[in-house]
Design an enzyme around this catalytic site. Sequence first.
Site, PDB file in Angstrom:
ATOM      1  N   CYS A 142       0.845  -1.199   0.000  1.00 51.45           N
ATOM      2  CA  CYS A 142       0.000   0.000   0.000  1.00 51.45           C
ATOM      3  C   CYS A 142       0.882   1.250   0.000  1.00 51.45           C
ATOM      4  O   CYS A 142       1.659   1.457  -0.916  1.00 51.45           O
ATOM      5  CB  CYS A 142      -0.989  -0.033   1.159  1.00 51.45           C
ATOM      6  SG  CYS A 142      -2.424   1.068   0.889  1.00 51.45           S
ATOM      7  N   HIS A 234      -4.714  -4.966  -0.042  1.00 53.92           N
ATOM      8  CA  HIS A 234      -4.443  -5.597   1.253  1.00 53.92           C
ATOM      9  C   HIS A 234      -4.873  -7.061   1.325  1.00 53.92           C
ATOM     10  O   HIS A 234      -5.844  -7.406   2.000  1.00 53.92           O
ATOM     11  CB  HIS A 234      -5.134  -4.804   2.360  1.00 53.92           C
ATOM     12  CG  HIS A 234      -4.563  -3.442   2.564  1.00 53.92           C
ATOM     13  ND1 HIS A 234      -3.377  -3.224   3.238  1.00 53.92           N
ATOM     14  CD2 HIS A 234      -5.012  -2.234   2.156  1.00 53.92           C
ATOM     15  CE1 HIS A 234      -3.117  -1.925   3.261  1.00 53.92           C
ATOM     16  NE2 HIS A 234      -4.091  -1.300   2.608  1.00 53.92           N
ATOM     17  N   GLU A 236      -3.395  -9.106   3.064  1.00 52.73           N
ATOM     18  CA  GLU A 236      -3.104  -9.543   4.439  1.00 52.73           C
ATOM     19  C   GLU A 236      -4.250  -9.275   5.403  1.00 52.73           C
ATOM     20  O   GLU A 236      -4.241  -9.782   6.539  1.00 52.73           O
ATOM     21  CB  GLU A 236      -1.836  -8.844   4.954  1.00 52.73           C
ATOM     22  CG  GLU A 236      -2.011  -7.438   5.487  1.00 52.73           C
ATOM     23  CD  GLU A 236      -2.069  -6.370   4.387  1.00 52.73           C
ATOM     24  OE1 GLU A 236      -2.148  -5.167   4.726  1.00 52.73           O
ATOM     25  OE2 GLU A 236      -2.025  -6.741   3.183  1.00 52.73           O
TER      26      GLU A 236
END
Length: 316
Positions: A142, A234, A236
């Site tokens: 990011c 994202h 994760e």
Amino acid sequence: MPITLPRDLPAYRVLSDEGVMVMGQEAAFRQDIRPLRIGLLNLMPMKIATETQFARLIGATPLQIELTLIRMSEHRSRHTAPEHMEAFYHTWEEVREQRFDGFLITGSPIEHLPFEEVTYWDELRRIMDWTQTHVHSSFGVCWGGMAMAWHFHGVEKHMLDRKAFGCFRVTNEAPASPYLRGFSDECVIPVSRWTEMRRDAIEAAGMDVLLDSPETGPCLIEDRAHRAIHIFNHFEYDSDTLKREYDRDIAAGTPINVPGHYYPGDDPTRPPQNRWRSHAHLLYGNWINEIYQTTPFDDALIGTHRQTLGEAPERV
């Protein structure tokens, strides 16, 4: 093989309960192998949640991973207990003489600022330059990925009219890439950002777009010249991360749209479903595998060679 973590790190218990193989440092030292050394420069305010998310993904491979948690030397966290930071984190100054097979730079909720106005920008610039001599493969996430693209290539980030917020489909633009091995033609990924980097500027800088979206733009890019990949979204995230962001903003009275394509029927009263977990493990597993296949066994040689665009990865 497991990921090596301190036994009293919160992520150790969380991941053990999930069935992820984790190993205490004492047991790891007794194994006669060289683990892959991965550094995590954690720029997010909620350190414990972030370190657990990344440890979950990089710890799911068959290789032994030694994870080192790193913080900025010139910045103090206001959202994580000082005792936790003191017990588990090293400053970059403390590890700068070490070499890492892989190095992750997380995002940070400061994307509204020009890069040069970030309080720790000068130190981060030194860290990004240091990755070229002390790290085999870097992974910017990011804002961290945007910072690397700006620092090395001058690719500008652009403010969006409204926040890109929700779960969006991305298309596989490079199915032959080793980082996308096993990927579907399309997949879903959480997005939460106010900025974007544009494909034409990325490609003009000599980088390759691996995952792209007509709604939210480039997602995953490869910078071969700097042995790096960057993801602007994202994988994760936990199943409820977007929910927690949404609930936080609603409670604070901050204008925010319901995260798109996240809740069933876009109804925030219903529990969200995780539709990205398998591709998250694929991407991070592929990254770890590429590191394992190409990193020098003698870690003193890490960073002493440079791959250029179009050059096949070195196999050692």
